[in-house]
Design an enzyme around this catalytic site. Sequence first.
Site, mmCIF file in Angstrom:
data_model
loop_
_atom_site.group_PDB
_atom_site.id
_atom_site.type_symbol
_atom_site.label_atom_id
_atom_site.label_comp_id
_atom_site.label_asym_id
_atom_site.label_seq_id
_atom_site.Cartn_x
_atom_site.Cartn_y
_atom_site.Cartn_z
ATOM 1 N N GLY A 1 0.977 -1.159 -0.020
ATOM 2 C CA GLY A 1 -0.202 0.029 0.032
ATOM 3 C C GLY A 1 0.890 1.213 -0.006
ATOM 4 O O GLY A 1 2.000 0.989 -0.281
ATOM 5 N N ASN A 2 0.242 2.431 0.292
ATOM 6 C CA ASN A 2 1.133 3.592 0.274
ATOM 7 C C ASN A 2 0.459 4.495 1.537
ATOM 8 O O ASN A 2 -0.644 4.230 1.923
ATOM 9 C CB ASN A 2 1.046 4.394 -0.884
ATOM 10 C CG ASN A 2 -0.246 4.528 -1.530
ATOM 11 O OD1 ASN A 2 -0.869 5.507 -0.767
ATOM 12 N ND2 ASN A 2 -0.493 4.024 -2.844
ATOM 13 N N HIS A 3 0.885 5.592 1.532
ATOM 14 C CA HIS A 3 0.560 6.695 2.775
ATOM 15 C C HIS A 3 -0.471 7.432 2.580
ATOM 16 O O HIS A 3 -0.868 8.421 3.267
ATOM 17 C CB HIS A 3 1.881 7.347 3.266
ATOM 18 C CG HIS A 3 2.780 6.435 3.805
ATOM 19 N ND1 HIS A 3 2.697 5.818 5.055
ATOM 20 C CD2 HIS A 3 4.034 6.398 3.443
ATOM 21 C CE1 HIS A 3 4.025 5.102 5.367
ATOM 22 N NE2 HIS A 3 4.770 5.572 4.428
ATOM 23 N N ALA B 1 -3.727 7.564 -5.139
ATOM 24 C CA ALA B 1 -2.358 7.024 -5.240
ATOM 25 C C ALA B 1 -2.610 5.357 -5.552
ATOM 26 O O ALA B 1 -2.398 4.719 -4.532
ATOM 27 C CB ALA B 1 -1.562 7.262 -3.935
#
Length: 397
Positions: free
Chosen positions: A206-208, A273
């Site tokens: 995943g990402n932030h 994102a």
Amino acid sequence: MLKGKKVILGITGSIAAYKSATIVRLLVKAGAEVKVIMTPAAVGFIAPLTLSTLSKNEVLSALSENETWSNHVMLGRWADVMLLAPLSCNTLSKMAHGTCDNLLMAVYLSATCPVVVAPAMDEDMWLHPSTKANIETIRSYGNKVIPVNNGELASGLIGAGRMAEPEEIIHWLEIFFNQEKDLSGKKVLVSAGPTYEAIDPVRFIGNHSSGKMGIAIAEECFQRGASVTLVLGPTHEKVNGNISITNVTSAQQMYDACLSEFETSDIAIMCAAVADYAPVNPASEKIKKSESPLHIELKNTPDILKTLGQLKKPGQLVAGFALETNNERENALKKLQSKNADMIVLNSLQDAGAGFGHPTNKITIFDKSGKEYRFDTKLKTAIAADIINTLINIAHA
Ligand code: CTP
């Protein structure tokens, strides 16, 4: 302008509560439907019977009455606007901190409509640093604050903190509802948040991304009259307004959801994102730890923005984001072209106060004609308005 509007009037414990009767009378006279909710402290300042007579609706003040539970969620969804007038120092503090100890707070915390407050308190309380901080906090949540007046206060002193007069409050609401609805009749598709690509049933790539920027854009489009669909990756952020939300987890799910909405959309703003890679074969059982290194084979995920850019028909507008850490301008311009977008919003992780998780952002927008629009660091809600204004200018160019 207020004709047919559904208004929740929240009344809190302040001497200015006696003016709430005039607020109800003016709202009803203007054609609005009013439901009054009082805090227990407000009941000491004005009789519920006065307000129920004027509003022609039952006045609510407890989470449950006569063994019946008041459905605070549906109340918050029913209204076009929630007006808290007068807003006491105490309820202001509860709004800033999310305290839920009465019906009014429960409705406030679950409201999906815009919330407007008219504070009322003595000058010393109004000027206290904690009050100032609380006002800024509720503003940052998107609540609107009607300025206080200077004048005679309950203490007998003269100063700032007097609630705006009922006529001023009604005028403020009329202007609020009359704001330009320049996206009325338009359908807008927004993607926001991260995507999670499963490695096994408990782990993911995943990402932030918090989704804040895309949610602010969706809310701005809704405020400006658009019918909005938000395709939202995993996030805990709240979404305000009557926005149709499709919750997704993976890039493939986000792709499918965006594609099924795009044909009927006038504008698509891809803010998510999206993970660029996903495991080829996610394990169906939890992968056990072993002594040897773990190799996960990854495949490319579909590029949603690029696909929409290819499918775009005359009249449809497609906007994307570019999150860059280096060669920002060059990379953003490359994305504008390779994804056939009408506009790319660049945010650089080099800029302080920009990027994931921050309430603020700093952006530069590039359009197809080569124009560049620079903006200062601002709250994401204000940035959302800049993005939509620019998109509308590009559409009319
Ligand atoms: N995007 C998308 N689908 C993907 C990847 C990105 O729709 N699979 C969109 C994003 O929502 C954003 C834009 O493409 O509007 C640019 O995303 P970004 O991550 O900055 O660029 P990438 O195209 O993924 O390229 P890179 O990661 O190499 O910078």
